[in-house]
Design a protein around this motif. Structure first.
Motif, PDB file in Angstrom:
ATOM      1  N   GLY A  11       0.803  -1.215   0.000  1.00 15.49           N
ATOM      2  CA  GLY A  11       0.000   0.000   0.000  1.00 15.49           C
ATOM      3  C   GLY A  11       0.834   1.262   0.000  1.00 15.49           C
ATOM      4  O   GLY A  11       2.061   1.219  -0.120  1.00 15.49           O
ATOM      5  N   TYR A  12       0.142   2.388   0.140  1.00 15.68           N
ATOM      6  CA  TYR A  12       0.770   3.692  -0.033  1.00 15.68           C
ATOM      7  C   TYR A  12       1.009   4.434   1.281  1.00 15.68           C
ATOM      8  O   TYR A  12       1.470   5.572   1.263  1.00 15.68           O
ATOM      9  CB  TYR A  12      -0.107   4.580  -0.920  1.00 15.68           C
ATOM     10  CG  TYR A  12      -0.496   4.002  -2.261  1.00 15.68           C
ATOM     11  CD1 TYR A  12       0.251   2.995  -2.864  1.00 15.68           C
ATOM     12  CD2 TYR A  12      -1.615   4.474  -2.942  1.00 15.68           C
ATOM     13  CE1 TYR A  12      -0.110   2.468  -4.099  1.00 15.68           C
ATOM     14  CE2 TYR A  12      -1.978   3.963  -4.180  1.00 15.68           C
ATOM     15  CZ  TYR A  12      -1.225   2.953  -4.746  1.00 15.68           C
ATOM     16  OH  TYR A  12      -1.582   2.431  -5.971  1.00 15.68           O
ATOM     17  N   SER A  13       0.672   3.835   2.405  1.00 20.04           N
ATOM     18  CA  SER A  13       0.728   4.559   3.679  1.00 20.04           C
ATOM     19  C   SER A  13       1.930   4.143   4.514  1.00 20.04           C
ATOM     20  O   SER A  13       2.725   3.283   4.128  1.00 20.04           O
ATOM     21  CB  SER A  13      -0.562   4.309   4.471  1.00 20.04           C
ATOM     22  OG  SER A  13      -0.522   3.014   5.067  1.00 20.04           O
ATOM     23  N   SER A  14       2.024   4.727   5.701  1.00 16.40           N
ATOM     24  CA  SER A  14       3.104   4.400   6.637  1.00 16.40           C
ATOM     25  C   SER A  14       2.993   2.974   7.167  1.00 16.40           C
ATOM     26  O   SER A  14       3.923   2.468   7.798  1.00 16.40           O
ATOM     27  CB  SER A  14       3.082   5.374   7.823  1.00 16.40           C
ATOM     28  OG  SER A  14       3.227   6.703   7.395  1.00 16.40           O
ATOM     29  N   ALA A  16       2.717   0.232   5.361  1.00 15.36           N
ATOM     30  CA  ALA A  16       3.014  -0.739   4.303  1.00 15.36           C
ATOM     31  C   ALA A  16       3.775  -1.960   4.818  1.00 15.36           C
ATOM     32  O   ALA A  16       3.435  -3.105   4.482  1.00 15.36           O
ATOM     33  CB  ALA A  16       3.796  -0.062   3.180  1.00 15.36           C
ATOM     34  N   ILE A  42       1.382  -4.094  -3.673  1.00 16.52           N
ATOM     35  CA  ILE A  42       0.869  -2.831  -4.199  1.00 16.52           C
ATOM     36  C   ILE A  42       1.716  -1.695  -3.639  1.00 16.52           C
ATOM     37  O   ILE A  42       1.841  -1.547  -2.422  1.00 16.52           O
ATOM     38  CB  ILE A  42      -0.602  -2.611  -3.798  1.00 16.52           C
ATOM     39  CG1 ILE A  42      -1.485  -3.776  -4.252  1.00 16.52           C
ATOM     40  CG2 ILE A  42      -1.112  -1.283  -4.343  1.00 16.52           C
ATOM     41  CD1 ILE A  42      -1.681  -3.896  -5.733  1.00 16.52           C
ATOM     42  N   SER A  43       2.314  -0.886  -4.514  1.00 12.23           N
ATOM     43  CA  SER A  43       3.062   0.291  -4.066  1.00 12.23           C
ATOM     44  C   SER A  43       2.849   1.399  -5.074  1.00 12.23           C
ATOM     45  O   SER A  43       2.269   1.191  -6.149  1.00 12.23           O
ATOM     46  CB  SER A  43       4.558  -0.027  -3.929  1.00 12.23           C
ATOM     47  OG  SER A  43       5.153  -0.196  -5.200  1.00 12.23           O
ATOM     48  N   THR A  44       3.328   2.585  -4.752  1.00 10.28           N
ATOM     49  CA  THR A  44       3.185   3.703  -5.681  1.00 10.28           C
ATOM     50  C   THR A  44       4.039   3.488  -6.921  1.00 10.28           C
ATOM     51  O   THR A  44       3.748   4.048  -7.980  1.00 10.28           O
ATOM     52  CB  THR A  44       3.588   5.028  -4.997  1.00 10.28           C
ATOM     53  OG1 THR A  44       4.897   4.886  -4.426  1.00 10.28           O
ATOM     54  CG2 THR A  44       2.608   5.387  -3.895  1.00 10.28           C
ATOM     55  N   GLU A  45       5.086   2.677  -6.813  1.00  3.71           N
ATOM     56  CA  GLU A  45       5.979   2.438  -7.954  1.00  3.71           C
ATOM     57  C   GLU A  45       5.497   1.320  -8.864  1.00  3.71           C
ATOM     58  O   GLU A  45       5.674   1.365 -10.079  1.00  3.71           O
ATOM     59  CB  GLU A  45       7.397   2.092  -7.472  1.00  3.71           C
ATOM     60  CG  GLU A  45       8.129   3.224  -6.771  1.00  3.71           C
ATOM     61  CD  GLU A  45       7.704   3.372  -5.322  1.00  3.71           C
ATOM     62  OE1 GLU A  45       7.220   2.380  -4.732  1.00  3.71           O
ATOM     63  OE2 GLU A  45       7.843   4.490  -4.780  1.00  3.71           O
ATOM     64  N   TRP A  47       2.715  -2.478  -9.233  1.00  2.00           N
ATOM     65  CA  TRP A  47       1.832  -3.535  -8.769  1.00  2.00           C
ATOM     66  C   TRP A  47       2.387  -4.833  -9.335  1.00  2.00           C
ATOM     67  O   TRP A  47       2.436  -4.996 -10.558  1.00  2.00           O
ATOM     68  CB  TRP A  47       0.406  -3.345  -9.270  1.00  2.00           C
ATOM     69  CG  TRP A  47      -0.342  -2.165  -8.722  1.00  2.00           C
ATOM     70  CD1 TRP A  47       0.145  -1.095  -8.051  1.00  2.00           C
ATOM     71  CD2 TRP A  47      -1.756  -1.944  -8.840  1.00  2.00           C
ATOM     72  NE1 TRP A  47      -0.853  -0.222  -7.734  1.00  2.00           N
ATOM     73  CE2 TRP A  47      -2.034  -0.714  -8.206  1.00  2.00           C
ATOM     74  CE3 TRP A  47      -2.797  -2.658  -9.405  1.00  2.00           C
ATOM     75  CZ2 TRP A  47      -3.316  -0.182  -8.139  1.00  2.00           C
ATOM     76  CZ3 TRP A  47      -4.082  -2.148  -9.343  1.00  2.00           C
ATOM     77  CH2 TRP A  47      -4.335  -0.921  -8.707  1.00  2.00           C
ATOM     78  N   PRO A  86      -4.126   2.060  -0.517  1.00  2.00           N
ATOM     79  CA  PRO A  86      -5.473   2.271  -1.064  1.00  2.00           C
ATOM     80  C   PRO A  86      -6.432   1.122  -0.753  1.00  2.00           C
ATOM     81  O   PRO A  86      -7.524   1.058  -1.306  1.00  2.00           O
ATOM     82  CB  PRO A  86      -5.198   2.343  -2.560  1.00  2.00           C
ATOM     83  CG  PRO A  86      -4.102   1.320  -2.757  1.00  2.00           C
ATOM     84  CD  PRO A  86      -3.237   1.400  -1.505  1.00  2.00           C
TER      85      PRO A  86
END
Length: 324
Positions: A11-14, A16, A42-45, A47, A86
């Motif tokens: 994920g995208y938060s702290s 992860a 899943i990461s911002t960089e 999937w 997300p």
């Protein structure tokens, strides 16, 4: 025929790293005779789907599939182990809804609602659920310290509206400490809550849909060695989590009823873990977590085991319920 299961994590938060630990526990405990499971990071960089050896394969976002040895792997169900955005805030679940892919969480709207502490409190209060007195602030809004202190008193808690694992939360004892605590909370979210301090026994109540029935799990009492149940207490052994909680039969009945009411008021499905504090024998609702930690040390799995539900059965039930 085996079902293909995507265990989404990261994920995208702290949160992860914590999510990855939860996802790996789900992966290790799923019935390999019944399911072919893949961990999906899943990461911002990126999937990517991971095979048993950890080899990464890019996810096709058009239909959430991936290519394995020239064969397209499609999923029958997604097991949501993402804490924070997300996965827990509904964004990814709305996407799954659009592509008609089943998942183990509540619907995307319910997930978005429960991820927003302020909105959740406003809804449940309308149904008579007791909560702390609170002030809500948006980033950039004027801050009137006198008004805040007059309403919530000292000490008080300052926390991000949409964050988990106690990131950005402070317990504040003085007027001078309020502004630094607000600044810390704004690092996690552009909306914050300032809540009155409630003194009493803190408990965590797991409520799940198990075999088609809304089920309240054995209650856990939280005893923190720190000033409150912060990140250090949760993840670094600075707390005692006592299941079943050392509360009276009357207290247990009241908090079980309140937690079940919250679950049904919000029209939830899947896993949930609600936090309460007893004030003068009455349970006050703090917040609800719809993707609770799923490691063997986490509270909800401890509660399930106390109820005679193994991790394998807990996770299998979530998938069966989603597929139905």
């Amino acid at each position: 025929m085996k079902k293909n299961i995507a265990i989404i994590m990261g994920g995208y938060s702290s949160e992860a790293d914590i999510s990855i630990k939860s996802g790996n526990v789900v992966y290790d405990n799923l019935d390999k005779e019944k399911y072919t499971a893949y961990r999906v990071l899943i990461s911002t960089e990126k999937w990517v789907a991971l095979d048993a050896d950890g080899t990464a394969y890019p996810i096709d976002k058009n239909n959430f599939s991936f290519l394995l040895q020239d064969a397209s792997i499609l999923f029958d169900c997604v097991f949501n182990a993402i804490h924070g955005a997300p996965g827990e805030n509904g964004e990814l679940l709305a996407y799954f809804n659009l592509i008609n892919l089943k998942h183990t969480s509540a619907s995307f709207y319910q997930m978005a609602l429960t991820y927003n502490k302020r909105d959740t409190l406003c809804v449940v209060k309308a149904y008579g659920i007791q909560t702390a007195t609170a002030v809500y602030l948006n980033k950039g809004a004027a801050i009137d310290l006198d008004t805040i202190i007059a309403k919530v008193g000292l000490p008080c808690f300052i926390k991000p509206n949409k964050a988990g694992s106690s990131f950005g939360i402070s317990k504040v004892y003085s007027r001078e400490a309020i502004l630094p605590a607000i600044a810390l909370a704004y690092k996690e979210d552009s909306e914050i809550l300032i809540e009155s301090f409630l003194k009493g026994i803190e408990v965590s109540v797991g409520v799940i849909s198990y075999q088609g029935v809304t089920t309240v799990l054995p209650i856990t009492e939280i005893v923190s060695e720190n000033d409150f149940f912060d990140y250090d207490a949760k993840y670094n052994g600075k707390s005692k989590e006592i299941t079943p909680a050392r509360i009276t039969k009357e207290q247990r009945k009241k908090v079980e009823e309140a937690a079940k009411n919250v679950y049904e008021i919000l029209n939830l499905t899947g896993f949930s873990r609600s936090e309460f504090i007893f004030v003068n024998e009455e349970p006050y609702f703090l917040e609800i977590n719809m993707v609770p930690g799923l490691t063997t040390q986490s509270i909800l799995p401890q509660q399930a085991l106390a109820a005679g539900i193994s991790l394998a059965d807990l996770f299998d039930n979530a998938i069966v319920s989603a597929l139905q």
